[in-house]
Design a protein around this motif. Structure first.
Motif, PDB file in Angstrom:
ATOM      1  N   ALA A 162     -26.408  20.016 -19.690  1.00 19.83           N
ATOM      2  CA  ALA A 162     -25.340  19.582 -18.796  1.00 19.83           C
ATOM      3  C   ALA A 162     -23.970  20.026 -19.302  1.00 19.83           C
ATOM      4  N   LEU A 163     -23.794  20.112 -20.602  1.00 21.20           N
ATOM      5  CA  LEU A 163     -22.496  20.460 -21.169  1.00 21.20           C
ATOM      6  C   LEU A 163     -22.317  21.956 -21.406  1.00 21.20           C
ATOM      7  N   ASN A 164     -23.319  22.751 -21.093  1.00 18.77           N
ATOM      8  CA  ASN A 164     -23.236  24.188 -21.300  1.00 18.77           C
ATOM      9  C   ASN A 164     -22.559  24.843 -20.096  1.00 18.77           C
ATOM     10  N   PRO A 165     -21.311  25.297 -20.222  1.00 21.87           N
ATOM     11  CA  PRO A 165     -20.617  25.883 -19.071  1.00 21.87           C
ATOM     12  C   PRO A 165     -21.173  27.252 -18.684  1.00 21.87           C
ATOM     13  N   TRP A 166     -21.964  27.860 -19.536  1.00 19.08           N
ATOM     14  CA  TRP A 166     -22.498  29.196 -19.258  1.00 19.08           C
ATOM     15  C   TRP A 166     -23.925  29.165 -18.749  1.00 19.08           C
ATOM     16  N   ARG A 167     -24.468  27.994 -18.411  1.00 22.18           N
ATOM     17  CA  ARG A 167     -25.881  27.919 -18.056  1.00 22.18           C
ATOM     18  C   ARG A 167     -26.217  28.729 -16.816  1.00 22.18           C
TER      19      ARG A 167
END
Length: 71
Positions: free
Chosen positions: A56-61
């Motif tokens: 959820a906190l990975n902006p590059w997912r």
């Protein structure tokens, strides 16, 4: 060497300070506490909740997912 005795004194004092710090940590149970905290941290990091938070906190997912679909 001109300052050999000064370097020797600094070396001895440093060794004594380091040894006293280690003795203090052993006597107070510092290493036992750190071992417990690290095992709890690793157990939580391997849990499904932690994996969901990381995703959820990975902006590059989205970009990572698109990159794997193209290749």
């Amino acid at each position: 060497m001109k300052f050999r005795d000064w370097y020797l004194k600094i070396g001895v004092v440093s060794a004594l300070v380091g040894a006293s710090m280690e003795f203090f940590m052993i006597k107070t149970g510092f290493y036992d506490k750190v071992t417990v905290l690290e095992s709890e941290k690793r157990a939580w990091e391997n849990s499904p909740e932690a994996q969901a938070v990381r995703e959820a906190l990975n902006p590059w997912r989205r970009i990572d997912a698109e990159g794997t679909e193209k290749s």
